[in-house]
Write a protein that holds these residues in place. Sequence first.
Motif, PDB file in Angstrom:
ATOM      1  N   ALA A 113       0.854  -1.183   0.000  1.00 34.70           N
ATOM      2  CA  ALA A 113       0.000   0.000   0.000  1.00 34.70           C
ATOM      3  C   ALA A 113       0.894   1.240   0.000  1.00 34.70           C
ATOM      4  O   ALA A 113       1.958   1.250   0.617  1.00 34.70           O
ATOM      5  CB  ALA A 113      -0.923  -0.007   1.213  1.00 34.70           C
ATOM      6  N   ASN A 114       0.459   2.254  -0.704  1.00 32.10           N
ATOM      7  CA  ASN A 114       1.277   3.451  -0.894  1.00 32.10           C
ATOM      8  C   ASN A 114       1.202   4.386   0.317  1.00 32.10           C
ATOM      9  O   ASN A 114       0.152   4.961   0.585  1.00 32.10           O
ATOM     10  CB  ASN A 114       0.808   4.180  -2.152  1.00 32.10           C
ATOM     11  N   PRO A 115       2.311   4.586   1.033  1.00 31.56           N
ATOM     12  CA  PRO A 115       2.286   5.463   2.213  1.00 31.56           C
ATOM     13  C   PRO A 115       2.586   6.930   1.875  1.00 31.56           C
ATOM     14  O   PRO A 115       2.523   7.788   2.748  1.00 31.56           O
ATOM     15  CB  PRO A 115       3.413   4.887   3.074  1.00 31.56           C
ATOM     16  N   PHE A 116       2.902   7.211   0.602  1.00 31.60           N
ATOM     17  CA  PHE A 116       3.335   8.549   0.215  1.00 31.60           C
ATOM     18  C   PHE A 116       2.171   9.402  -0.289  1.00 31.60           C
ATOM     19  O   PHE A 116       1.145   8.879  -0.729  1.00 31.60           O
ATOM     20  CB  PHE A 116       4.410   8.453  -0.871  1.00 31.60           C
ATOM     21  N   ASP A 117       2.352  10.715  -0.232  1.00 33.44           N
ATOM     22  CA  ASP A 117       1.326  11.623  -0.749  1.00 33.44           C
ATOM     23  C   ASP A 117       1.189  11.474  -2.263  1.00 33.44           C
ATOM     24  O   ASP A 117       0.089  11.596  -2.813  1.00 33.44           O
ATOM     25  CB  ASP A 117       1.668  13.075  -0.395  1.00 33.44           C
ATOM     26  N   GLU A 118       2.304  11.213  -2.939  1.00 35.04           N
ATOM     27  CA  GLU A 118       2.291  11.053  -4.394  1.00 35.04           C
ATOM     28  C   GLU A 118       1.754   9.679  -4.769  1.00 35.04           C
ATOM     29  O   GLU A 118       2.163   8.670  -4.187  1.00 35.04           O
ATOM     30  CB  GLU A 118       3.709  11.215  -4.943  1.00 35.04           C
ATOM     31  N   PRO A 119       0.830   9.595  -5.727  1.00 35.70           N
ATOM     32  CA  PRO A 119       0.296   8.284  -6.120  1.00 35.70           C
ATOM     33  C   PRO A 119       1.339   7.456  -6.851  1.00 35.70           C
ATOM     34  O   PRO A 119       2.272   7.982  -7.467  1.00 35.70           O
ATOM     35  CB  PRO A 119      -0.864   8.646  -7.058  1.00 35.70           C
ATOM     36  N   ARG A 120       1.200   6.143  -6.765  1.00 31.23           N
ATOM     37  CA  ARG A 120       2.019   5.226  -7.560  1.00 31.23           C
ATOM     38  C   ARG A 120       1.194   4.788  -8.762  1.00 31.23           C
ATOM     39  O   ARG A 120       0.006   4.484  -8.644  1.00 31.23           O
ATOM     40  CB  ARG A 120       2.422   3.998  -6.746  1.00 31.23           C
ATOM     41  N   VAL A 121       1.827   4.751  -9.936  1.00 26.81           N
ATOM     42  CA  VAL A 121       1.161   4.324 -11.159  1.00 26.81           C
ATOM     43  C   VAL A 121       2.009   3.242 -11.821  1.00 26.81           C
ATOM     44  O   VAL A 121       3.240   3.348 -11.864  1.00 26.81           O
ATOM     45  CB  VAL A 121       0.958   5.502 -12.136  1.00 26.81           C
TER      46      VAL A 121
END
Length: 357
Positions: A294-302
Amino acid sequence: MATETTNDEEYDRAKAVKQFDESKIGVKGLVDSGITTIPRFFVHPPEVLAQLKPAPVTRPDLIPTIDLSGVDSPRRSLIVDQIRRASSSFGFFQIINHGVPLGVLDRTMASIKGFHEQATEIKARFYCRGIGPIGSGVSFMSNVDLYNSKAASWRDTLQIRLGPKIADYDQIPEICRNEVIEWDQEIKRLGEVLTELMCEGLGVGTRRLKEMTCLEGKVMVGHYYPNCPQPDLTVGLAYHTDPGVLTVVQQDHVGGLQVKYDGEWVDVKPVPGALVINIISNEEYKSAEHRVLANPFDEPRVSIAVFFNPGNRDDLYGPLPELISSEKPSLYRKFTLTDFMTRFFKKRVGWKINKLL
C-alpha cells in the motif's frame, strides 16, 4: 458512503462491499472524500499483515537488470544466457535499452495517471466488472476480485484489451487513447523480441511461442495506487503469480513492487526507463510470487502491465513437449485457456495456481 460500524454483530461485509462497488468512486474517491481510516473490508488478516514488516536486510539490487542493446549482434548469446539465468532463479528481471522510446514510456504513464485523476463522473462511465460492455474491451474498476477476496486492496485499475483485436477506438478513454495505441505497437515488437530470447534460452525454436499464438492475446492494465491513510493494514496488490506467458510492466519512481525470493520479500527498485519482465515455463522459468505494498506517500504510484496470452482460447495448452523427458516430467496437465482463465479469476488474488506453459 455511510459510516460503517465496528461492531462484529452489526457489520455486513457483503453490503459494505456492494455499496462501495456501486458507488463507482474507487479508492481514489475514498481518498478524495477525506477519509482517515480505511473501510473495514480493506483490512487484511493478521497473517498477511505480519509479512509486511521490512526484512532485517534489504536487497534492492538483487533483481537482475539486463541490457538488451546489441540484441541482434554477437552479444545476443550473452543476453539469452542472462535472461535464462534470471528467469530460472528469480522469475523476474528488468530490461534497459529495450528500444521503446522514453517519450512513449512517459506519455503512456502520464495518460494513465491522467485518466485516474479525472472527475469521478467521467471515470464512472467506464466502471464495470470484466472487460467492459460486449465488444468494447475497456473497463475501470477497483479490485478485479473484490467479491471473492478475503480483503480488498488499495488500488484502482483501468483495463484495456489489446489483442487479438484491440478495444474499439471510440471506447478507449480519450485522455489515453492515442498513447495506448502507440504503446500497443511498441509492446507488440518488444513481445516478439522477448519471446524469441526466451525460446532460445529454453533450447526450443526461436518462433515456437509465436507459432502457438502466445503473443496474440494481450490485455493492458493501468493501476493507480493513491496514498493510503493506513498502509500497515492493507496492501496495494495481494501476493500472486501471473497466469500468462509473459508480463511486461512499467512502474514509476514511487516503488512498492516486491518479489518473493528465497523466502523473503525483495524490493524491485525502479530503474529509470526500465521495464520489468515476468516469464514462466514448466518451472524451467520460475513463476515468481509478487505483490505491491500500500502506498504510504502523498504522491500516487502508477504502473502499467501488459499480459501476453495465447490468442486461440479453446486450443489445448500445456508444457512444451521439448521440455519434457523422463528426468523432467510434465508438472501440469493440458487445458484450454478459457478454462484456465475462468479458474484463475474465480480464485482470490493471493492464490498460486498452475502455470500456462
